[in-house]
Design an enzyme around this catalytic site. Structure first.
Site, mmCIF file in Angstrom:
data_model
loop_
_atom_site.group_PDB
_atom_site.id
_atom_site.type_symbol
_atom_site.label_atom_id
_atom_site.label_comp_id
_atom_site.label_asym_id
_atom_site.label_seq_id
_atom_site.Cartn_x
_atom_site.Cartn_y
_atom_site.Cartn_z
ATOM 1 N N LEU A 21 -25.053 40.216 0.161
ATOM 2 C CA LEU A 21 -25.864 39.018 0.009
ATOM 3 C C LEU A 21 -25.941 38.720 -1.481
ATOM 4 O O LEU A 21 -26.067 39.643 -2.295
ATOM 5 C CB LEU A 21 -27.271 39.230 0.571
ATOM 6 C CG LEU A 21 -27.410 39.383 2.083
ATOM 7 C CD1 LEU A 21 -28.876 39.619 2.462
ATOM 8 C CD2 LEU A 21 -26.870 38.169 2.818
ATOM 9 N N ASP A 22 -25.893 37.436 -1.847
ATOM 10 C CA ASP A 22 -26.000 37.066 -3.255
ATOM 11 C C ASP A 22 -27.288 37.615 -3.846
ATOM 12 O O ASP A 22 -28.273 37.846 -3.128
ATOM 13 C CB ASP A 22 -25.986 35.544 -3.403
ATOM 14 C CG ASP A 22 -24.690 34.921 -2.917
ATOM 15 O OD1 ASP A 22 -23.684 35.647 -2.810
ATOM 16 O OD2 ASP A 22 -24.690 33.706 -2.633
ATOM 17 N N LYS A 23 -27.299 37.767 -5.145
ATOM 18 C CA LYS A 23 -28.464 38.327 -5.823
ATOM 19 C C LYS A 23 -29.739 37.561 -5.495
ATOM 20 O O LYS A 23 -30.802 38.153 -5.292
ATOM 21 C CB LYS A 23 -28.232 38.328 -7.346
ATOM 22 C CG LYS A 23 -29.373 38.943 -8.145
ATOM 23 C CD LYS A 23 -29.053 38.964 -9.638
ATOM 24 C CE LYS A 23 -30.222 39.534 -10.439
ATOM 25 N NZ LYS A 23 -29.931 39.573 -11.892
ATOM 26 N N HIS B 105 -20.078 33.165 -1.962
ATOM 27 C CA HIS B 105 -21.041 32.055 -2.022
ATOM 28 C C HIS B 105 -20.745 30.987 -0.963
ATOM 29 O O HIS B 105 -20.884 29.790 -1.228
ATOM 30 C CB HIS B 105 -21.027 31.393 -3.403
ATOM 31 C CG HIS B 105 -21.555 32.260 -4.512
ATOM 32 N ND1 HIS B 105 -22.570 33.174 -4.338
ATOM 33 C CD2 HIS B 105 -21.218 32.320 -5.829
ATOM 34 C CE1 HIS B 105 -22.821 33.783 -5.494
ATOM 35 N NE2 HIS B 105 -22.012 33.288 -6.418
ATOM 36 N N THR C 64 -30.313 35.768 -2.797
ATOM 37 C CA THR C 64 -30.473 35.571 -1.358
ATOM 38 C C THR C 64 -31.290 36.705 -0.766
ATOM 39 O O THR C 64 -31.116 37.870 -1.133
ATOM 40 C CB THR C 64 -29.101 35.495 -0.659
ATOM 41 O OG1 THR C 64 -28.379 34.379 -1.186
ATOM 42 C CG2 THR C 64 -29.255 35.324 0.843
#
Length: 245
Positions: A95-97, A178, A99
């Protein structure tokens, strides 16, 4: 209780508190209630430390990297007690930082590989809040698949606008860099907030606040195994409804 167990040298008092909080300590067969619980020398104390494969559901908070280690930034593994950080755990996917949401941690490399394989077609459902309304036209564009500005092709996905303007549930079966942010950018929208609600049969436990975790139940583990052996259907049906707060 915490003095007794920390005195063994295997755990600090902080780690003992975590073991008790997660139900890993029993006294004469009964789960310990609190770290300061009195304990008779004659009591039978057991600590259930997982052996073999470990499966953890984490509610990832924003601000942490989905990685095992990083020289400059905090990672999700730093939310776990030391005895689990030594168990070889890693995130299944990323998961993105910025998110939040469901992140599966395990040391079962074979299961992780199967879950992430494009052939597994694992649905991942996200709650998204964009900087403007999301329309039926956006949903149709997602369903048809999008080609991004750099030529990346994103396969069919499901976008379900919610009643609140700019909010939607999005279901994807890929894990491109992303991906949701870039797909919405292609539609002229910027993501303001993103949270993963489910991955395959695993739903984010609503009892977990950001930063909290728990072990998967035996039933959840069986559901994962079933998912990976069952025939998958194409993305297209409506997503499950979730509490997003």
């Amino acid at each position: 209780m915490d003095k007794l167990l920390s005195g063994t040298g295997r755990w600090t008092r902080k780690q003992v508190k975590e073991l008790i909080r997660t139900g890993r300590v029993t006294v004469d067969g009964v789960p310990a209630a609190r770290p300061e619980q009195p304990c008779s020398p004659a009591a039978r104390v057991q600590v259930d430390v997982p052996l073999g494969p470990v499966y953890i559901m984490l509610h990832k908070p924003a601000g942490l990297l989905s990685a095992t280690e990083d020289a400059r930034q905090e990672t999700v593994l730093e939310l776990l007690p030391e005895y689990l950080r030594r168990a070889g755990l890693f995130p299944v996917g990323r998961l993105d930082k910025d998110t939040e949401g469901l992140l599966l941690l395990t040391n079962d490399g074979a299961l992780a590989h199967r879950l992430l394989s494009p052939r597994a077609h694992v649905d991942k459902v996200y709650f998204v809040r964009a900087d403007g309304p999301l329309s039926r036209e956006d949903a149709l564009a997602f369903a048809a698949g999008l080609t991004l500005e750099d030529g990346t092709v994103c396969k069919s996905a499901v976008l379900e606008p919610l009643e609140t303007s700019g909010e939607a549930l999005i279901t994807i079966r890929e894990g491109k860099y992303h991906q949701i942010k870039r797909m919405l950018a292609q539609r002229g929208r910027r993501v303001e907030y993103l949270k993963r609600l489910s991955m395959g049969p695993l739903d984010l436990d609503p009892a977990l606040v950001p930063g909290q975790w728990r072990f998967l139940t035996p039933q959840e583990q069986k559901l994962l195994e079933y998912l990976l052996t069952a025939t998958q259907t194409a993305v297209g049906g409506p997503s499950k409804k979730f509490s997003v707060l």
